[in-house]
Motif scaffolding. Sequence first.
Motif, PDB file in Angstrom:
ATOM      1  N   TRP A  44      46.625  37.029  46.921  1.00  0.00           N
ATOM      2  CA  TRP A  44      46.135  38.328  46.465  1.00  0.00           C
ATOM      3  C   TRP A  44      46.870  38.726  45.195  1.00  0.00           C
ATOM      4  CZ3 TRP A  44      42.203  40.805  49.020  1.00  0.00           C
ATOM      5  CH2 TRP A  44      41.882  40.326  50.284  1.00  0.00           C
ATOM      6  N   VAL A  45      46.142  39.360  44.270  1.00  0.00           N
ATOM      7  CA  VAL A  45      46.723  39.826  43.018  1.00  0.00           C
ATOM      8  C   VAL A  45      46.218  41.239  42.744  1.00  0.00           C
ATOM      9  CG1 VAL A  45      46.915  39.409  40.528  1.00  0.00           C
ATOM     10  CG2 VAL A  45      46.794  37.468  42.106  1.00  0.00           C
ATOM     11  N   ARG A  46      47.132  42.098  42.311  1.00  0.00           N
ATOM     12  CA  ARG A  46      46.765  43.467  41.902  1.00  0.00           C
ATOM     13  C   ARG A  46      47.376  43.703  40.529  1.00  0.00           C
ATOM     14  NH1 ARG A  46      49.392  48.300  42.356  1.00  0.00           N
ATOM     15  NH2 ARG A  46      50.874  47.395  43.812  1.00  0.00           N
ATOM     16  N   ILE A  47      46.564  44.115  39.594  1.00  0.00           N
ATOM     17  CA  ILE A  47      47.015  44.355  38.231  1.00  0.00           C
ATOM     18  C   ILE A  47      47.346  45.831  38.081  1.00  0.00           C
ATOM     19  CG2 ILE A  47      46.465  44.124  35.776  1.00  0.00           C
ATOM     20  CD1 ILE A  47      46.576  41.460  37.426  1.00  0.00           C
ATOM     21  N   ALA A  48      48.610  46.148  37.848  1.00  0.00           N
ATOM     22  CA  ALA A  48      49.027  47.539  37.682  1.00  0.00           C
ATOM     23  C   ALA A  48      48.852  47.998  36.244  1.00  0.00           C
ATOM     24  CB  ALA A  48      50.485  47.690  38.116  1.00  0.00           C
ATOM     25  N   ALA A  49      49.172  47.136  35.299  1.00  0.00           N
ATOM     26  CA  ALA A  49      49.062  47.475  33.878  1.00  0.00           C
ATOM     27  C   ALA A  49      48.469  46.277  33.138  1.00  0.00           C
ATOM     28  CB  ALA A  49      50.432  47.830  33.311  1.00  0.00           C
ATOM     29  N   PRO A  50      47.172  46.336  32.804  1.00  0.00           N
ATOM     30  CA  PRO A  50      46.523  45.165  32.217  1.00  0.00           C
ATOM     31  C   PRO A  50      46.901  44.883  30.765  1.00  0.00           C
ATOM     32  CG  PRO A  50      44.969  46.969  32.394  1.00  0.00           C
ATOM     33  CD  PRO A  50      46.241  47.418  33.073  1.00  0.00           C
ATOM     34  N   HIS A  51      47.643  45.775  30.108  1.00  0.00           N
ATOM     35  CA  HIS A  51      48.082  45.573  28.726  1.00  0.00           C
ATOM     36  C   HIS A  51      46.925  45.213  27.803  1.00  0.00           C
ATOM     37  CE1 HIS A  51      52.354  46.024  29.516  1.00  0.00           C
ATOM     38  NE2 HIS A  51      52.157  45.345  30.618  1.00  0.00           N
ATOM     39  N   GLY A  52      45.807  45.933  27.928  1.00  0.00           N
ATOM     40  CA  GLY A  52      44.666  45.752  27.037  1.00  0.00           C
ATOM     41  C   GLY A  52      43.868  44.483  27.263  1.00  0.00           C
ATOM     42  N   ALA A  53      44.076  43.844  28.381  1.00  0.00           N
ATOM     43  CA  ALA A  53      43.376  42.581  28.642  1.00  0.00           C
ATOM     44  C   ALA A  53      41.919  42.823  29.000  1.00  0.00           C
ATOM     45  CB  ALA A  53      44.048  41.840  29.786  1.00  0.00           C
ATOM     46  N   ALA A  54      41.051  41.911  28.553  1.00  0.00           N
ATOM     47  CA  ALA A  54      39.659  41.939  28.966  1.00  0.00           C
ATOM     48  C   ALA A  54      39.534  41.371  30.375  1.00  0.00           C
ATOM     49  CB  ALA A  54      38.800  41.141  27.989  1.00  0.00           C
ATOM     50  N   ARG A  55      40.283  40.305  30.629  1.00  0.00           N
ATOM     51  CA  ARG A  55      40.339  39.658  31.949  1.00  0.00           C
ATOM     52  C   ARG A  55      41.758  39.185  32.197  1.00  0.00           C
ATOM     53  NH1 ARG A  55      36.717  34.745  31.381  1.00  0.00           N
ATOM     54  NH2 ARG A  55      37.663  34.819  29.349  1.00  0.00           N
ATOM     55  N   VAL A  56      42.001  38.722  33.401  1.00  0.00           N
ATOM     56  CA  VAL A  56      43.315  38.204  33.771  1.00  0.00           C
ATOM     57  C   VAL A  56      43.139  36.801  34.322  1.00  0.00           C
ATOM     58  CG1 VAL A  56      45.320  38.557  35.269  1.00  0.00           C
ATOM     59  CG2 VAL A  56      44.158  40.528  34.269  1.00  0.00           C
ATOM     60  N   ARG A  57      43.974  35.866  33.856  1.00  0.00           N
ATOM     61  CA  ARG A  57      43.951  34.489  34.351  1.00  0.00           C
ATOM     62  C   ARG A  57      45.134  34.302  35.300  1.00  0.00           C
ATOM     63  NH1 ARG A  57      45.116  30.659  29.911  1.00  0.00           N
ATOM     64  NH2 ARG A  57      47.248  31.182  30.449  1.00  0.00           N
ATOM     65  N   VAL A  58      44.818  33.827  36.492  1.00  0.00           N
ATOM     66  CA  VAL A  58      45.852  33.570  37.489  1.00  0.00           C
ATOM     67  C   VAL A  58      45.863  32.075  37.766  1.00  0.00           C
ATOM     68  CG1 VAL A  58      46.653  34.060  39.830  1.00  0.00           C
ATOM     69  CG2 VAL A  58      45.497  35.840  38.514  1.00  0.00           C
ATOM     70  N   ARG A  59      47.018  31.469  37.663  1.00  0.00           N
ATOM     71  CA  ARG A  59      47.178  30.061  38.041  1.00  0.00           C
ATOM     72  C   ARG A  59      47.945  30.034  39.352  1.00  0.00           C
ATOM     73  NH1 ARG A  59      48.231  27.737  32.072  1.00  0.00           N
ATOM     74  NH2 ARG A  59      46.030  27.507  31.551  1.00  0.00           N
ATOM     75  N   PHE A  60      47.459  29.153  40.248  1.00  0.00           N
ATOM     76  CA  PHE A  60      48.060  29.086  41.576  1.00  0.00           C
ATOM     77  C   PHE A  60      47.890  27.689  42.149  1.00  0.00           C
ATOM     78  CE2 PHE A  60      43.696  30.399  41.901  1.00  0.00           C
ATOM     79  CZ  PHE A  60      43.182  29.792  43.037  1.00  0.00           C
ATOM     80  N   VAL A  61      48.687  27.390  43.155  1.00  0.00           N
ATOM     81  CA  VAL A  61      48.589  26.110  43.852  1.00  0.00           C
ATOM     82  C   VAL A  61      47.959  26.386  45.206  1.00  0.00           C
ATOM     83  CG1 VAL A  61      49.865  24.153  44.813  1.00  0.00           C
ATOM     84  CG2 VAL A  61      50.625  25.209  42.663  1.00  0.00           C
TER      85      VAL A  61
END
Length: 188
Positions: free
Chosen positions: A109-126
């Motif tokens: 699970w991921v929650r973005i508190a402050a996106p810093h102007g991002a259009a999207r967020v990329r998460v890398r995981f195993v």
Amino acid sequence: MDAPPFPAAAIEAARGTIKAYLRIEGSSEDAAIDAAARTALALGEAFTGIAWIAREWQAMLARSGQWQRLPQGPVTAITSVAALANDGSAAALPIEAYAIDIDARGEGWVRIAAPHGAARVRVRFVAGAATGWADVPPPLAHGIVLLAAHQLEGRAISAAPPAAVVAFWRPWRRVQLGIGRRTACSVD
């Protein structure tokens, strides 16, 4: 989200098992066996809804402040969270800009508190239940061997896969009933 390729060592080990099952010697059929093993593994993961062999995955998430479930599991590590700008450039988010969690079911699970102007967020995981072919649970591995053998032996005909494959895999199947949103509950 496209699945990352299976590790070469896992395909090589699966090839050995499939060749032993079919009593194939030599290397003239190795390319076909590797293709059948990759296809059977991909179909097995799709059927069960879990990654069988651990490898690094990547997910694009909305810049929402809500908890978002990663699309593949079981997750063993969340390795990076980066903001993606409209032009495709990426910048690592500072640790205080997001929260991560891996629950008891192995869902990330991921929650973005402050996106810093991002259009999207990329998460890398195993994600993956096994570190390699040798660690794949026997019913899943045997289903892979049966399905790959079916593909190789029936190249000229189109027949349904053996029912035993589904019988081996069905107990491992995860069905997602919710939309993937994490909610908090309170007790008064």
